[in-house]
Scaffold this active site. Structure first.
Site, PDB file in Angstrom:
ATOM      1  N   ALA A  97      41.849  43.451  48.030  1.00 29.15           N
ATOM      2  CA  ALA A  97      42.908  42.671  47.385  1.00 29.15           C
ATOM      3  C   ALA A  97      43.369  43.328  46.087  1.00 29.15           C
ATOM      4  CB  ALA A  97      42.424  41.254  47.100  1.00 29.15           C
ATOM      5  N   CYS A  98      44.669  43.586  45.979  1.00 28.08           N
ATOM      6  CA  CYS A  98      45.241  44.191  44.771  1.00 28.08           C
ATOM      7  C   CYS A  98      45.037  43.306  43.550  1.00 28.08           C
ATOM      8  CB  CYS A  98      46.733  44.445  44.996  1.00 28.08           C
ATOM      9  SG  CYS A  98      47.673  44.865  43.518  1.00 28.08           S
ATOM     10  N   TYR A  99      45.126  42.000  43.750  1.00 25.24           N
ATOM     11  CA  TYR A  99      45.180  41.092  42.608  1.00 25.24           C
ATOM     12  C   TYR A  99      43.813  40.708  42.043  1.00 25.24           C
ATOM     13  CZ  TYR A  99      50.132  40.123  41.951  1.00 25.24           C
ATOM     14  OH  TYR A  99      51.453  40.236  41.619  1.00 25.24           O
TER      15      TYR A  99
END
Length: 262
Positions: free
Chosen positions: A137-139
């Site tokens: 996940a990027c976030y």
């Protein structure tokens, strides 16, 4: 002059092909520095250029009508839904943009922050390298020079550059799709719960800040102010050229992932 294209909603493959077509034209000097604002016809999980597909729960995506696309930029997965996405593309030789990814990232972030301040969204830029969770996940943490609000990750951006052009795009979430984002990954129950609780405390969206949404046009007016202040160039509303449109149509299949046959 900076050209600002206020686009509409498209499928993920079209959005990525269009960003690349614009960057190629900018890199050849056929078009000026360009910003494009756009949305997504379907909720779409975008994967980084080299991200492994095996991390993704394709059954969940299929069952929830979520599309999937691979970005021309690096980084990890982002779920695009209720958001405004931006593209910024300039020549690699732009006099105000340093020759490094991080350096140019910082200048673009400054322009975005000034733009968002115009909308009464008070942002900051992440100055430290953060330890990410071991997830796709990027976030899960802001990278250096990404934009935050109250130390929470706000805009997730990614950049690709070569000898001709800089292509940077990023997600400006109106309402962050937290539950579907977490469920898009192949993680066991405990890891999903850990990621959900982590993101709940570490990400923020426009609706949480302003208690309302914003339109493409409203953001466009703010970008005219912020990018003028940083780049000292007039920001003018424009549109895709015929050759950019034709190139988008030509390369769109490169970004088309047939999720039903994976």
């Amino acid at each position: 002059m900076i050209r600002l294209i206020v686009d509409t909603y498209h499928m993920g493959s079209w959005n990525m092909a269009c960003d690349l077509a614009i960057a190629k034209h900018v890199g050849k000097g056929y078009q000026p520095t360009t910003i494009r604002l756009y949305g997504w016809s379907l909720p779409t999980l975008s994967l980084g250029r080299f991200q492994k597909m095996e991390d993704i729960d394709l059954d969940f995506l299929r069952n929830n009508n979520i599309d999937i696309v691979r970005r021309p930029t690096g980084g990890r997965a982002v779920l695009h839904h209720k958001e405004i996405t931006y593209l910024f593309s300039a020549s690699t030789n732009h006099p105000l943009l340093p020759k490094s990814v991080i350096g140019s990232y910082k200048v673009i972030a400054e322009a975005l922050i000034k733009s968002l301040n115009y909308l009464n969204i008070q942002c900051d830029v992440e100055k430290n390298k953060n330890k990410h969770l071991n997830t796709p996940a990027c976030y899960d943490a802001p990278s250096i020079y990404e934009i935050t609000i109250d130390k929470k990750k706000f805009i997730g951006s990614a950049q690709y550059r070569n000898e001709y052009y800089i292509l940077q795009h990023g997600a400006i979430p109106i309402e962050f799709p937290l539950k579907n984002y977490v469920n898009s990954f192949k993680l066991d129950k405990d890891k999903k719960e850990k990621l959900f609780n982590h993101l709940k405390n570490k990400v923020i969206d426009i609706k949480s800040v302003l208690n309302r949404t914003i339109s493409f046009e409203e953001l466009a007016e703010a970008l005219k102010v912020g990018f003028y202040e940083v780049f000292n160039e007039e920001v003018v509303i424009g549109e895709l050229s015929d050759s950019e449109y034709d190139l988008t149509k030509k390369i769109v299949e490169k970004f088309d992932i047939d999720i039903e046959n994976l």
